[in-house]
Scaffold this motif. Sequence first.
Motif, short mmCIF file in Angstrom:
data_model
loop_
_atom_site.label_atom_id
_atom_site.label_comp_id
_atom_site.label_asym_id
_atom_site.label_seq_id
_atom_site.Cartn_x
_atom_site.Cartn_y
_atom_site.Cartn_z
N VAL A 1 1.05 11.97 17.57
CA VAL A 1 1.77 10.84 18.10
C VAL A 1 3.12 11.27 18.21
CG1 VAL A 1 2.50 8.48 17.91
CG2 VAL A 1 0.19 9.02 17.26
N TYR A 2 3.75 11.78 17.21
CA TYR A 2 5.07 12.42 17.08
C TYR A 2 5.07 14.05 17.42
CZ TYR A 2 6.66 7.95 15.18
OH TYR A 2 6.91 6.59 15.15
N ASP A 3 6.05 14.41 18.19
CA ASP A 3 6.14 15.74 18.34
C ASP A 3 6.90 16.45 17.14
OD1 ASP A 3 6.60 18.32 19.35
OD2 ASP A 3 7.72 17.74 21.01
N THR A 4 6.30 17.31 16.42
CA THR A 4 6.97 17.69 15.33
C THR A 4 7.81 18.69 15.38
OG1 THR A 4 5.07 19.12 14.88
CG2 THR A 4 4.82 17.10 13.97
N THR A 5 8.11 19.19 16.47
CA THR A 5 9.15 20.04 16.83
C THR A 5 10.39 19.65 17.34
OG1 THR A 5 8.38 20.52 19.28
CG2 THR A 5 7.45 22.00 17.71
N ALA A 6 10.44 18.06 17.46
CA ALA A 6 11.36 17.51 18.05
C ALA A 6 12.37 17.16 16.89
CB ALA A 6 11.09 16.08 18.61
N LEU A 7 13.75 17.27 16.76
CA LEU A 7 14.76 16.97 15.86
C LEU A 7 14.74 15.52 15.90
CD1 LEU A 7 17.51 19.92 16.30
CD2 LEU A 7 15.64 19.48 14.36
N THR A 8 14.95 14.69 16.85
CA THR A 8 15.05 13.39 16.72
C THR A 8 13.67 12.72 17.65
OG1 THR A 8 16.06 13.70 19.06
CG2 THR A 8 17.33 13.22 17.28
N GLU A 9 12.74 12.39 16.62
CA GLU A 9 11.47 11.96 16.87
C GLU A 9 11.44 10.68 17.73
OE1 GLU A 9 12.58 10.49 13.51
OE2 GLU A 9 12.05 12.53 13.79
N ASP A 10 12.40 9.85 17.21
CA ASP A 10 12.41 8.53 18.09
C ASP A 10 12.82 8.64 19.47
OD1 ASP A 10 14.76 9.26 17.22
OD2 ASP A 10 15.40 7.38 16.41
N ASN A 11 13.65 9.35 19.67
CA ASN A 11 14.28 9.65 21.25
C ASN A 11 12.98 10.27 21.80
OD1 ASN A 11 16.61 9.96 23.27
ND2 ASN A 11 15.80 12.20 22.76
N GLU A 12 12.35 11.39 21.15
CA GLU A 12 11.30 12.00 22.22
C GLU A 12 10.22 10.98 22.24
OE1 GLU A 12 7.90 14.23 23.18
OE2 GLU A 12 8.02 13.02 21.38
N GLU B 1 0.63 -1.14 0.04
CA GLU B 1 0.20 -0.01 -0.03
C GLU B 1 0.94 1.26 -0.07
OE1 GLU B 1 -3.41 -0.22 2.68
OE2 GLU B 1 -2.75 -2.09 3.50
N VAL B 2 0.50 2.33 -0.71
CA VAL B 2 1.11 3.67 -0.65
C VAL B 2 0.24 4.60 -0.24
CG1 VAL B 2 2.33 5.21 -2.08
CG2 VAL B 2 2.48 2.81 -2.43
N VAL B 3 0.59 5.43 0.87
CA VAL B 3 0.09 6.70 1.27
C VAL B 3 0.83 7.90 0.84
CG1 VAL B 3 -0.93 7.88 3.01
CG2 VAL B 3 -1.37 5.50 2.91
N GLU B 4 0.31 8.97 0.25
CA GLU B 4 0.87 10.04 -0.10
C GLU B 4 0.55 11.21 0.80
OE1 GLU B 4 0.52 9.56 -4.69
OE2 GLU B 4 2.11 10.87 -4.47
N THR B 5 1.44 11.86 1.43
CA THR B 5 1.05 12.78 2.47
C THR B 5 0.82 14.06 1.60
OG1 THR B 5 3.36 13.72 2.49
CG2 THR B 5 2.85 11.97 4.09
N VAL B 6 -0.11 14.97 2.34
CA VAL B 6 -0.64 16.11 1.79
C VAL B 6 -0.24 17.27 2.51
CG1 VAL B 6 -2.78 17.32 1.18
CG2 VAL B 6 -2.72 15.09 0.61
N GLY B 7 0.49 18.18 1.75
CA GLY B 7 0.71 19.49 2.54
C GLY B 7 1.34 19.43 3.90
N ASN B 8 2.45 18.38 3.87
CA ASN B 8 3.35 17.98 5.08
C ASN B 8 4.41 18.96 5.01
OD1 ASN B 8 4.29 16.96 7.31
ND2 ASN B 8 5.45 15.48 6.16
N THR B 9 4.77 19.73 6.03
CA THR B 9 6.08 20.43 5.94
C THR B 9 6.78 20.14 7.37
OG1 THR B 9 4.89 22.39 7.26
CG2 THR B 9 5.09 22.50 4.82
N ARG B 10 6.58 18.99 8.13
CA ARG B 10 6.94 18.76 9.37
C ARG B 10 7.79 17.13 9.12
NH1 ARG B 10 7.30 22.66 13.13
NH2 ARG B 10 5.17 23.86 12.88
N LYS B 11 8.15 17.06 7.78
CA LYS B 11 9.07 15.96 7.72
C LYS B 11 8.72 14.68 8.12
CE LYS B 11 13.04 19.09 7.20
NZ LYS B 11 12.01 20.14 7.21
N LYS B 12 9.48 13.66 8.84
CA LYS B 12 9.04 12.41 9.06
C LYS B 12 8.10 12.29 10.09
CE LYS B 12 11.02 8.15 10.91
NZ LYS B 12 12.24 7.47 11.31
N ALA B 13 8.03 13.15 11.09
CA ALA B 13 7.15 13.07 12.19
C ALA B 13 5.77 13.50 11.73
CB ALA B 13 7.63 14.09 13.37
#
Length: 523
Positions: free
Chosen positions: A341-352, A211-223
């Motif tokens: 779920v993920y804090d989009t202001t965190a540089l390392t989202e997995d650690n956060e 399956e493929v999901v394409e994001t829309v208008g995302n400016t917050r990278k991976k998170a």
Amino acid sequence: MPPTAANPPAATTTTLERAPIPTQRSAQVEELGLDPGTVRVAGRSSGWLQRAVGVVVLLIAAGGAALLWYAVTSSDAGGRPPERGTLLGIWDVFYDTQLPSPRVMLAAVAVAVLLAAGVALLEQRIANRSRRSSDVLTDPLAPKIVMARTRGVYAGPVTVTVLIPAHNEQASLPATLASLLAQSHRPERVIVVADNCTDATVDVARAAGVEVVETVGNTRKKAGALNQVLAGLLPGQGDNDVVMVMDADTTLDAGFLAVAVARMTSDRALMAVGGLFYGEEGAGLLGQLQRNEYLRYGREMRRCRGRVLVLTGTASLFRPAALREVARLRGTALPGTRGDVYDTTALTEDNELTLALKSLGALMVSPEQCTVVTEVMPTWRALWAQRLRWQRGALENLGAYGTTPTTLRYWAQQLGIGYGVIALYSYLLLIALMLLSADGWVWFPFWMGLGVVFLAERVVTVWSGGWRARLLAVTLLPELCFDAFLDLVYVKGVLDISLGRTATWKHVVHTPTGARLEVGDAA
């Protein structure tokens, strides 16, 4: 019947708008008549700490170094005067060629042992408190609370939905998907989250039948990309429909999911399972330096008997209940925006996210059988950018969470890094002063003996990596330079945080020929 990797659905492409995750209350909070939005975790930091966290760490480490220096210089040298030299013909330098006194050496060893034992005992006490906690206000994901909530409820067999966030990963994605399809326990769903891709990432995923999901208008990278998908996915999942997040440049060992699913099946209080990562082949000397570093990290994690330091973004599994709880408490008990779920202001989202789950009392493990192979940076420039993001992100996360029992281990780790920076560069400076001021090289048998012990430790800790890893370790100088490089990254991260600079890094794009391009990317 749910789609499986063995019988995948027809390749689909979905475009999802960002949607809020519905607010969910735990049964315990409802029984107490409390508003979940008011449930907070004590110890959230003040704003100044987020900005000055690196300076605080360095000041404390420098204080410890100064105390040790004072202890050594104030000890009795046996009445023998120090040697004297002249630096550049204008600066008189004095240096002691004798051993530190037994009292000083014993004191240094005792302090080191006591500090290590103190951190270990406190960490064990905190872990035991979380496991035994029945306080829904501070530990809503604690094992006792989770077990009580799910007692007598059969949530079905454990299923795995894999999310692979991908930004221009057409070259690395095929190997990642192949490693998933080769699992002894295949995932039920695989979703490639194509985020602002300008290459053939979507076509590659479709060709693989996932399956493929394409994001829309995302400016917050991976998170931000993961938040968009999880917003639609989590509400319909049961307790045993676990979500796995893995990088598009990572390959799993064949038994990864079998071990992880077995752990999730046998322990319904377990909220997350993380993996241990090792470096891929290639990138010459720089690649081997990184592989040696990852080997030592994996060895340390195995010695911790599965205790989680970071739920690495390379590959980790989560129960939906845990992710929903994190999303519900964002903006109140946890940093971030409510519903994410993920804090989009965190540089390392997995650690956060690891800190968020630990702050809520979640039980997590990193089994030594769950191993993955991930990319290594091909150039010093790319490595600088990657490690600057990691180091700065770790410090910023500590500043956001403050000083709590949960963050104790992480504060100790950062203090160790800060002290290591001071110790290494002080050592190099003193060596340089001695070479410039003394008539010849002065050999110190005691310190040479300690150097041999250090060298043996470097070799033994990478022994499993083969002859190249051992040869690099025994030469010592390249790894010493590598450590000095990482220390400079640490100092740069501290300066950037303190001065409020915007974090930037480069995204490494894999090309079909195996080469990599570094593309500018700003946080």
